[in-house]
Design a protein around this motif. Structure first.
Motif, short mmCIF file in Angstrom:
data_model
loop_
_atom_site.label_atom_id
_atom_site.label_comp_id
_atom_site.label_asym_id
_atom_site.label_seq_id
_atom_site.Cartn_x
_atom_site.Cartn_y
_atom_site.Cartn_z
N PHE A 40 0.85 -1.18 0.00
CA PHE A 40 0.00 0.00 0.00
C PHE A 40 0.89 1.24 0.00
N GLN A 41 0.48 2.28 -0.72
CA GLN A 41 1.18 3.55 -0.73
C GLN A 41 0.61 4.42 0.38
N LEU A 42 1.38 4.62 1.46
CA LEU A 42 0.88 5.35 2.63
C LEU A 42 2.00 6.20 3.23
N SER A 43 1.63 7.30 3.86
CA SER A 43 2.60 8.10 4.60
C SER A 43 2.94 7.40 5.91
N GLU A 44 3.92 7.92 6.62
CA GLU A 44 4.33 7.30 7.89
C GLU A 44 3.18 7.29 8.90
N SER A 45 2.53 8.44 9.09
CA SER A 45 1.44 8.51 10.07
C SER A 45 0.26 7.64 9.65
N GLU A 46 -0.02 7.61 8.35
CA GLU A 46 -1.10 6.75 7.84
C GLU A 46 -0.77 5.28 8.09
N ALA A 47 0.48 4.91 7.87
CA ALA A 47 0.90 3.53 8.08
C ALA A 47 0.75 3.13 9.54
N ILE A 48 1.14 4.00 10.47
CA ILE A 48 1.02 3.69 11.90
C ILE A 48 -0.45 3.50 12.27
N ASP A 49 -1.30 4.37 11.74
CA ASP A 49 -2.74 4.23 12.01
C ASP A 49 -3.27 2.91 11.46
N ARG A 50 -2.83 2.57 10.26
CA ARG A 50 -3.32 1.34 9.63
C ARG A 50 -2.82 0.10 10.38
N PHE A 51 -1.55 0.12 10.82
CA PHE A 51 -1.02 -0.99 11.60
C PHE A 51 -1.92 -1.29 12.80
N ALA A 55 3.38 -10.37 9.42
CA ALA A 55 4.54 -9.47 9.35
C ALA A 55 4.09 -8.17 8.69
N SER A 56 4.79 -7.10 9.05
CA SER A 56 4.48 -5.80 8.45
C SER A 56 5.73 -4.95 8.43
N ALA A 57 5.79 -4.04 7.47
CA ALA A 57 6.94 -3.15 7.36
C ALA A 57 6.53 -1.90 6.59
N TRP A 58 7.12 -0.78 6.95
CA TRP A 58 6.90 0.47 6.21
C TRP A 58 8.22 1.19 6.04
N ALA A 59 8.47 1.69 4.83
CA ALA A 59 9.65 2.51 4.55
C ALA A 59 9.40 3.27 3.25
N ASP A 60 9.86 4.51 3.23
CA ASP A 60 9.81 5.32 2.00
C ASP A 60 8.42 5.35 1.36
N GLY A 61 7.39 5.49 2.18
CA GLY A 61 6.04 5.65 1.67
C GLY A 61 5.34 4.38 1.23
N LEU A 116 3.92 0.62 2.54
CA LEU A 116 3.60 -0.33 3.61
C LEU A 116 3.47 -1.72 2.99
N THR A 117 4.20 -2.68 3.56
CA THR A 117 4.16 -4.07 3.08
C THR A 117 3.60 -4.94 4.19
N LEU A 118 2.62 -5.77 3.83
CA LEU A 118 1.90 -6.57 4.82
C LEU A 118 1.89 -8.03 4.39
N ARG A 119 2.22 -8.95 5.30
CA ARG A 119 2.16 -10.37 5.00
C ARG A 119 1.01 -11.02 5.77
N LEU A 120 0.24 -11.82 5.07
CA LEU A 120 -0.87 -12.57 5.65
C LEU A 120 -0.53 -14.05 5.58
N ILE A 173 9.79 0.94 9.70
CA ILE A 173 8.93 0.53 10.80
C ILE A 173 8.53 -0.94 10.61
N GLU A 174 8.63 -1.71 11.69
CA GLU A 174 8.23 -3.13 11.68
C GLU A 174 7.30 -3.42 12.84
N TRP A 175 6.86 -4.68 12.88
CA TRP A 175 6.13 -5.23 14.02
C TRP A 175 4.90 -4.40 14.38
N GLY A 176 4.14 -4.01 13.35
CA GLY A 176 2.90 -3.28 13.59
C GLY A 176 3.10 -1.92 14.21
N GLY A 177 4.28 -1.32 14.04
CA GLY A 177 4.58 -0.01 14.58
C GLY A 177 5.43 -0.04 15.83
#
Length: 356
Positions: A179-190, A202-208, A210-214, A281-285
């Motif tokens: 997903f294309q998200l800002s840092e604050s958006e990613a934290i909210d989504r986590f 698993a989850s990770a965010w960097a450089d706009g 957000l990558t999510l593993r199910l 950012i990892e581990w859901g924030g």
């Protein structure tokens, strides 16, 4: 006791008598972790091999020097794995090094940490005595759970001879979304996803991004993908991404070669760090990696203000404090544990904290 272990025990007794510090080392892939190692190198990688493996009981026992890749290959034959996804950081990674470092990979937030999978351990302590704790089942502890205490001790309490670990079956299905998200958006989504019955592993965010593993049952993963949307990574790219994240081989970590890399542990709902440098950012924030030349005091103060703490993971000045200083009562407990297991203070002295 094997001749090899007897020789190590004798060497430790001699070092304790003379006050000679020993630097306990296996494959050396975690040498960068903690304060600068001191003392005469005692390599313990030769004590290797899988002692026992019961796939139906979900438990494996291996000697400390067993290559981590070798253990994982044995488990893979039964479609099982170490669910905490320990990083290797090199081909020489060993089982003892994995436990001593206490590091977990991308799945840690959903599966648990190294210590959560510890069932039993056998060590040689600072007196040169072989000691066993725990066993091969979950409910085997009466009193202090020393096995888990060894996880993350960085060789300051003893040489790890054998470890018994709980293993798990591999998930039936996995899918990675972006997903294309800002840092604050990613934290909210986590945190929004964390409060929902989603099979997030698993989850990770960097450089706009957000990558999510199910991970989980086919139906659960498929339903979650339909609900969340995003762009799916193909079956080859997804495992490569999570492995590169685990091993810190991606573009983000490549930039940390000449700069300090900080590891911040904060509440998942904590706001953006607002510190100079690049961030992942990892581990859901809850885990935030920071590449920055900002002063250590500034980074630690910001982490504390957010309700967490900061550790210098790579680079920087390793002769001073690498981990956040403990409160006086906790520091006293650490010192007493060190004195109980290593009275002469010769095993990896100062690797965790000054005098420990």
């Amino acid at each position: 006791m094997s001749d090899l272990v007897s020789a190590w025990a004798e060497q430790i007794r001699g070092a304790a008598a003379s006050g000679t510090p020993l630097c306990i080392e296996g494959g050396g892939t975690k040498r960068f972790l903690g304060r600068e190692a001191q003392g005469e190198v005692l390599n313990v990688a030769a004590h290797a091999g899988v002692v026992s493996y019961e796939p139906t009981e979900l438990v494996v026992t291996a000697r400390g020097g067993t290559p981590l890749a070798e253990l994982e290959a044995v488990l893979a034959e039964q479609n099982q794995f170490l669910a905490f996804e320990p990083p290797h950081f090199g081909t020489g990674a060993t089982v003892a090094g994995c436990v001593a470092a206490g590091l977990s990979g991308p799945r840690r937030a959903s599966a648990g940490a190294v210590r959560d999978f510890m069932l039993g351990v056998k060590i040689v302590d600072g007196r040169g005595e072989v000691m066993s704790f725990g066993g091969q089942v979950m409910k085997n502890v009466a009193g202090y759970d020393v096995s888990r205490l060894i996880a993350g001790s960085l060789g300051t309490l003893g040489i790890i001879l054998e470890v018994s670990l709980k293993v798990l079956p591999r998930p039936v299905a996995e899918q990675t979304l972006r997903f294309q998200l800002s840092e604050s958006e990613a934290i909210d989504r986590f945190n929004e996803w964390g409060g929902q019955p989603l099979p997030v592993s698993a989850s990770a965010w960097a450089d706009g991004v957000l990558t999510l593993r199910l991970s989980g049952a086919e139906a659960a993963v498929s339903a979650a993908c339909s609900r969340l949307g995003g762009d799916a990574l193909d079956e080859q790219a997804a495992p490569m991404f999570w492995q590169s994240l685990r091993e810190q081989q991606g573009d983000f970590f490549a930039d940390s070669a000449d700069m300090p890399l900080w590891r911040l542990s904060v509440p998942s709902v904590a706001e953006p760090l607002q510190l100079a440098g690049r961030q992942l950012i990892e581990w859901g924030g809850a885990q935030r990696w920071l590449i920055s030349n900002a002063p250590a005091d500034e980074i630690r103060a910001r982490a504390a203000a957010l309700g967490g703490h900061a550790s210098l993971f790579r680079g920087g000045d390793r002769s001073s404090d690498v981990f956040t200083l403990l409160a006086a009562p906790l520091l006293t407990i650490h010192r007493r544990l060190k004195a109980a297991f290593d009275p002469a203070g010769i095993l990896n002295p100062g690797r965790l904290y000054q005098g420990i």
